[in-house]
Scaffold this active site. Structure first.
Site, PDB file in Angstrom:
ATOM      1  N   TYR A  32       3.260  -4.313   2.719  1.00 56.74           N
ATOM      2  CA  TYR A  32       3.961  -5.419   3.363  1.00 56.74           C
ATOM      3  C   TYR A  32       4.424  -5.035   4.752  1.00 56.74           C
ATOM      4  O   TYR A  32       4.442  -3.865   5.119  1.00 56.74           O
ATOM      5  CB  TYR A  32       5.146  -5.879   2.508  1.00 56.74           C
ATOM      6  N   ARG A  51       0.445  -0.915  11.930  1.00 62.04           N
ATOM      7  CA  ARG A  51       0.891  -0.185  10.734  1.00 62.04           C
ATOM      8  C   ARG A  51       0.313  -0.817   9.477  1.00 62.04           C
ATOM      9  O   ARG A  51      -0.044  -0.114   8.522  1.00 62.04           O
ATOM     10  CB  ARG A  51       2.418  -0.129  10.661  1.00 62.04           C
ATOM     11  N   ARG A  99      -6.599  -6.351 -16.002  1.00 65.27           N
ATOM     12  CA  ARG A  99      -5.726  -5.182 -15.855  1.00 65.27           C
ATOM     13  C   ARG A  99      -6.475  -3.892 -16.182  1.00 65.27           C
ATOM     14  O   ARG A  99      -6.979  -3.693 -17.288  1.00 65.27           O
ATOM     15  CB  ARG A  99      -4.498  -5.319 -16.756  1.00 65.27           C
ATOM     16  N   LYS A 147       3.531   1.683   3.737  1.00 65.42           N
ATOM     17  CA  LYS A 147       4.576   0.680   3.504  1.00 65.42           C
ATOM     18  C   LYS A 147       4.197  -0.196   2.306  1.00 65.42           C
ATOM     19  O   LYS A 147       3.776  -1.351   2.442  1.00 65.42           O
ATOM     20  CB  LYS A 147       4.805  -0.165   4.752  1.00 65.42           C
ATOM     21  N   GLU A 179      15.579   9.280   4.960  1.00 66.86           N
ATOM     22  CA  GLU A 179      15.832   8.021   5.653  1.00 66.86           C
ATOM     23  C   GLU A 179      16.788   7.175   4.841  1.00 66.86           C
ATOM     24  O   GLU A 179      17.201   7.553   3.744  1.00 66.86           O
ATOM     25  CB  GLU A 179      14.521   7.271   5.896  1.00 66.86           C
TER      26      GLU A 179
END
Length: 283
Positions: A32, A51, A99, A147, A179
């Site tokens: 995301y 990114r 799945r 991310k 962070e």
């Protein structure tokens, strides 16, 4: 009611649907980005797009649209939802398939975007009073430079902070700060800004890159290295950066005041520079 984007269609939010077999839902198999909007324009869009491309590549995923199309989707959502200050959230997953832990060859990526109005985003009261943070162990997976939508532990960290009467948490691994739960962390000692070096241990923040570039242009000294909580508590200032908070002062860590216990001049100046320059370059 908001208009959102789902796999090629702009629809009212209450009509938006994603398959129950989508791997973002079943495996957190997705990435995301969040892009800020100021004055109806996108902040650092090119950085977020770059990114996103890297995150997709690291997970062997294809982008469902071109960068130009992605920009137009962002702009359309900002216009139709009348966003002056706020955020555009984007998520790409590997798509829907039966799945199985192995990546499915037949799945087509899912793309979802929505907006969040945030009036007063640039003039947030927290920037004037500062944030209080606590330290917690960093128990996330090792590839934090991607991310991904795996945000359960950061969510737990924010709840730990709330339970402690603080605003956020800084994560610590092997004695050093990595962070914040949703931001990059910094301290200021003398005339030097210190922040964690890039690697797989932290997210390569788009706001981080812009702020460090602007700090260098303003003749501020920057060191990219690890630092401890004790060093942070002894610093003159501390702050965090992210797309949704820009530059936000930190005035207390684990109950100990940082510097004078109030926002300092370096964070204030960097926030001012960042907002000014970002508005000039917004698209």
């Amino acid at each position: 009611m908001r208009t959102v984007y789902v796999n090629g269609a702009y629809v009212p939010e209450d009509e938006a649907k994603i398959s129950v077999f989508d791997r973002g839902f079943l495996f957190a198999d997705g990435v995301y980005e969040v892009t800020s909007v100021l004055d109806g324009k996108l902040i650092d869009f090119a950085g977020h797009a770059a990114r996103l491309k890297r995150s997709l590549s690291e997970l062997e995923m294809e982008s469902p649209v071109s960068e130009d199309d992605l920009l137009e989707i962002h702009r359309h959502l900002v216009r139709v939802n009348e966003i002056d200050e706020g955020l555009v959230y984007l998520q790409v997953t590997r798509g829907a398939a039966d799945r199985d832990f192995a990546y499915p060859a037949e799945a087509r990526p899912s793309l979802v975007l929505f907006t969040q109005a945030k009036p007063g985003l640039a003039d947030a009261p927290a920037a004037k009073k500062g944030m209080r943070v606590i330290s917690i162990p960093d128990r996330r997976w090792g590839r934090r430079d991607i991310k991904t939508v795996q945000l359960l532990y950061p969510s737990m960290g924010k709840m730990m902070a709330r339970a402690a009467g603080a605003d956020d948490a800084w994560m610590v691994e092997e004695g050093a700060v990595t962070e914040g739960t949703s931001n990059n962390a910094y301290i200021v000692k003398g005339n030097t800004i210190v922040t964690r070096h890039l690697g797989e241990e932290i997210l390569h923040g788009i706001t981080r890159a812009a702020v460090l570039r602007m700090a260098a242009e303003a003749q501020m000294k920057v060191e990219e290295r690890s630092f401890t909580i004790a060093e942070a508590q002894d610093a003159d200032e501390a702050f965090v950066t992210s797309a949704s908070t820009f530059v936000m002062p930190v005035v207390e860590i684990d109950g100990e005041p940082v510097g004078a216990g109030a926002p300092g001049p370096v964070a204030a100046r960097l926030r001012e520079i960042y907002l000014d320059e970002s508005r000039k370059k917004a698209v």
